[in-house]
Design a protein around this motif. Structure first.
Motif, mmCIF file in Angstrom:
data_model
loop_
_atom_site.group_PDB
_atom_site.id
_atom_site.type_symbol
_atom_site.label_atom_id
_atom_site.label_comp_id
_atom_site.label_asym_id
_atom_site.label_seq_id
_atom_site.Cartn_x
_atom_site.Cartn_y
_atom_site.Cartn_z
ATOM 1 N N ASN A 94 2.937 -2.325 4.022
ATOM 2 C CA ASN A 94 3.960 -3.479 4.138
ATOM 3 C C ASN A 94 4.899 -2.894 1.949
ATOM 4 O O ASN A 94 5.650 -2.454 1.979
ATOM 5 C CB ASN A 94 3.895 -4.680 4.170
ATOM 6 C CG ASN A 94 3.590 -5.176 5.761
ATOM 7 O OD1 ASN A 94 3.675 -3.972 6.569
ATOM 8 N ND2 ASN A 94 2.787 -6.203 5.761
ATOM 9 N N ASP A 95 3.399 -2.854 1.486
ATOM 10 C CA ASP A 95 3.993 -2.797 0.058
ATOM 11 C C ASP A 95 4.629 -1.477 -0.286
ATOM 12 O O ASP A 95 5.898 -0.859 -1.151
ATOM 13 C CB ASP A 95 2.394 -3.457 -0.797
ATOM 14 C CG ASP A 95 2.027 -4.150 -1.252
ATOM 15 O OD1 ASP A 95 2.871 -5.745 -0.965
ATOM 16 O OD2 ASP A 95 1.505 -4.603 -1.898
ATOM 17 N N ASP A 144 -1.323 1.890 -5.141
ATOM 18 C CA ASP A 144 0.230 0.861 -5.517
ATOM 19 C C ASP A 144 0.561 1.734 -6.532
ATOM 20 O O ASP A 144 1.769 2.675 -6.778
ATOM 21 C CB ASP A 144 -0.633 -0.227 -6.257
ATOM 22 C CG ASP A 144 -1.071 -1.235 -5.372
ATOM 23 O OD1 ASP A 144 0.016 -1.365 -4.149
ATOM 24 O OD2 ASP A 144 -1.611 -2.554 -5.576
ATOM 25 N N GLY A 393 4.617 -6.927 -6.148
ATOM 26 C CA GLY A 393 5.319 -7.355 -4.286
ATOM 27 C C GLY A 393 6.403 -8.398 -4.968
ATOM 28 O O GLY A 393 7.590 -8.759 -3.987
ATOM 29 N N GLY A 398 7.964 -4.086 -5.026
ATOM 30 C CA GLY A 398 7.496 -3.153 -4.154
ATOM 31 C C GLY A 398 5.839 -3.151 -3.912
ATOM 32 O O GLY A 398 5.006 -3.679 -3.345
ATOM 33 N N ALA A 399 5.321 -2.948 -5.322
ATOM 34 C CA ALA A 399 4.349 -3.306 -5.766
ATOM 35 C C ALA A 399 4.458 -2.458 -7.390
ATOM 36 O O ALA A 399 5.207 -3.419 -8.222
ATOM 37 C CB ALA A 399 3.651 -2.304 -5.219
#
Length: 434
Positions: A94-95, A144, A393, A398-399
């Motif tokens: 998902n990230d 990540d 996140g 996003g990360a």
């Protein structure tokens, strides 16, 4: 099936491996800097899909690392950081999709303006080039950092710890295959296969190969990078995090926030290490907190006043604090507890013992909240919220490649824009300087 012995690489080739992979990364970085957003996003979606498609193999590799870690007697917090589960892989996916959904910073024009002579002058975002990442235990970092570097047009050289070598190898193979399928050179992601610690020293001085070094790990690793690096590096990131319960705090809210900050995932850098409680709240707040933390298994390392107020309500899990505890990133179900008589005293404690990572106040007093925001020197400061939210996140990035406590060139969670630089762009029409 592989044995439970950690994959080992030949240590004598560390220097040669870095040189070969570093040069390959630099070549790939030049190409990656010009690749379209659509291609980069397609590669990221391939990575996200692959985390599910290859879940069984990734988890099997992770089980080897966990088994080896237990054999070596690694502490519980370290094993928790090392662990991958289906839910954690789903979260990683998902990230990655979140990174793909973000605007591409590369090529963005900043501060474009016309100067008096008629030229247009501005800044254009560009990748940094090659990022070096040195990290311990956390295989999620492989995904990540790779995803953020790819979206921001940077190549990456990954050097994970020996404790996660099987997990990191499996995850990096997934990333390389995913980007190659999208048309990005797989040399843009390089993994140091040697477990020789000498390669860390070589990366710290890899001028001309690595443009920015990012360490993720222990205080010892951060200190080593700070003292030995001869290339640009992020040298902050250790979290000694506080939550101050003000005299005008809502007690139920404070209990929820403090408990979440400590208990939800104690092995991470944004978890609470010390709770500071105003004396006007302490008599009712501390026994209630002790009850919650007794159920969660938290050891309370208390100052004399806190111990006196707790009495026998905290049982054997309340002990006297040491001076060292105040400046310790516990990474476990352990927390310092101190009673203070004012906001000033809380601010002084944070200034003395904080690491500049994540600091929070719980209060209904607007003036106290604003003072806290203004005067606390940290990468992220929270009012009526858990420090556990200091995360790329959660902040919409996003990360993150790291959470920096530095002030130059990045602070707090480092996302896409923190992995870019800029070049001045000047548009003229035959201009010459007299």
């Amino acid at each position: 099936m592989q044995s439970t012995a950690t994959i080992e690489r030949t240590s004598g080739t560390a220097s040669g491996e870095l040189e070969v992979k570093g040069l390959a990364a630099r070549r790939a970085a030049r190409r990656l800097a010009t690749i379209s957003t659509e291609v980069k996003n397609a590669a990221l979606h391939n990575v996200a899909d692959g985390l599910k498609a290859r879940e069984e193999g990734i988890l099997a590799a992770n089980e080897l690392d966990i088994a080896n870690g237990k054999t070596r007697g690694l502490e519980d917090y370290f094993l928790d950081r090392l662990l991958l589960t289906p839910d954690r892989l789903k979260g990683l996916a998902n990230d990655v999709r979140g990174v793909a959904a973000l605007p591409d910073p590369i090529g963005e024009m900043i501060d474009m303006r016309n100067v008096p002579n008629g030229m247009s002058v501005g800044k254009r975002r560009v990748p940094l080039g090659v990022i070096g990442a040195i990290y311990e235990s956390r295989p999620n970092v492989t995904i990540d950092i790779s995803s953020l570097c790819l979206k921001s047009g940077n190549a990456i050289i990954l050097r994970g710890g020996s404790d996660a070598i099987n997990s990191n190898t499996a995850l990096a193979a997934l990333v390389k295959d995913s980007i190659a399928d999208a048309g990005i050179p797989d040399d843009a992601v390089q993994v140091m296969e040697t477990t020789d610690r000498a390669v860390v020293g070589q990366m710290l001085t890899a001028k001309g190969i690595i443009d920015l070094l990012i360490p993720r790990g222990s205080q010892a690793l951060i200190n080593r990078v700070a003292s030995e690096a001869t290339i640009p590096a992020i040298t902050g990131g250790v979290g000694v995090c506080h939550t101050y319960v003000d005299r005008q705090a809502d007690m139920d809210m404070a209990l929820d926030i403090v408990n979440n900050a400590k208990v939800s995932r104690p092995s991470v850098c944004n978890a609470l290490d010390t709770v500071l409680v105003h004396s006007a709240q302490a008599q009712s707040f501390l026994p209630a907190l002790a009850k919650r933390w007794e159920d969660a298994g938290v050891e309370m390392r208390c100052d004399t006043r806190a111990l006196s107020l707790l009495g026998s309500s905290a049982g054997s899990r309340a002990v006297h604090v040491t001076e060292e505890d105040w400046s310790t990133e516990h990474l476990s179900l352990t927390a310092g507890v101190r009673v203070v008589d004012s906001l000033d005293e809380a601010l002084e404690h944070i200034e003395m013992y904080g690491s500049g990572h994540s600091e929070a106040i719980v209060t209904d007093d607007y003036a106290a909240a604003m003072r806290f925001l203004d005067e606390v020197d940290a990468g992220a400061v929270f009012v009526n919220a858990s420090t556990r939210f200091n995360d790329g996140g959660q902040f919409g990035l996003g990360a993150e490649v790291a959470i920096s406590t530095d002030k130059m060139h990045a602070r707090g969670p480092m996302g896409l824009k923190e992995l870019t630089s800029y070049k001045w762009t000047v548009l003229g029409s035959g201009h010459i300087r007299g």
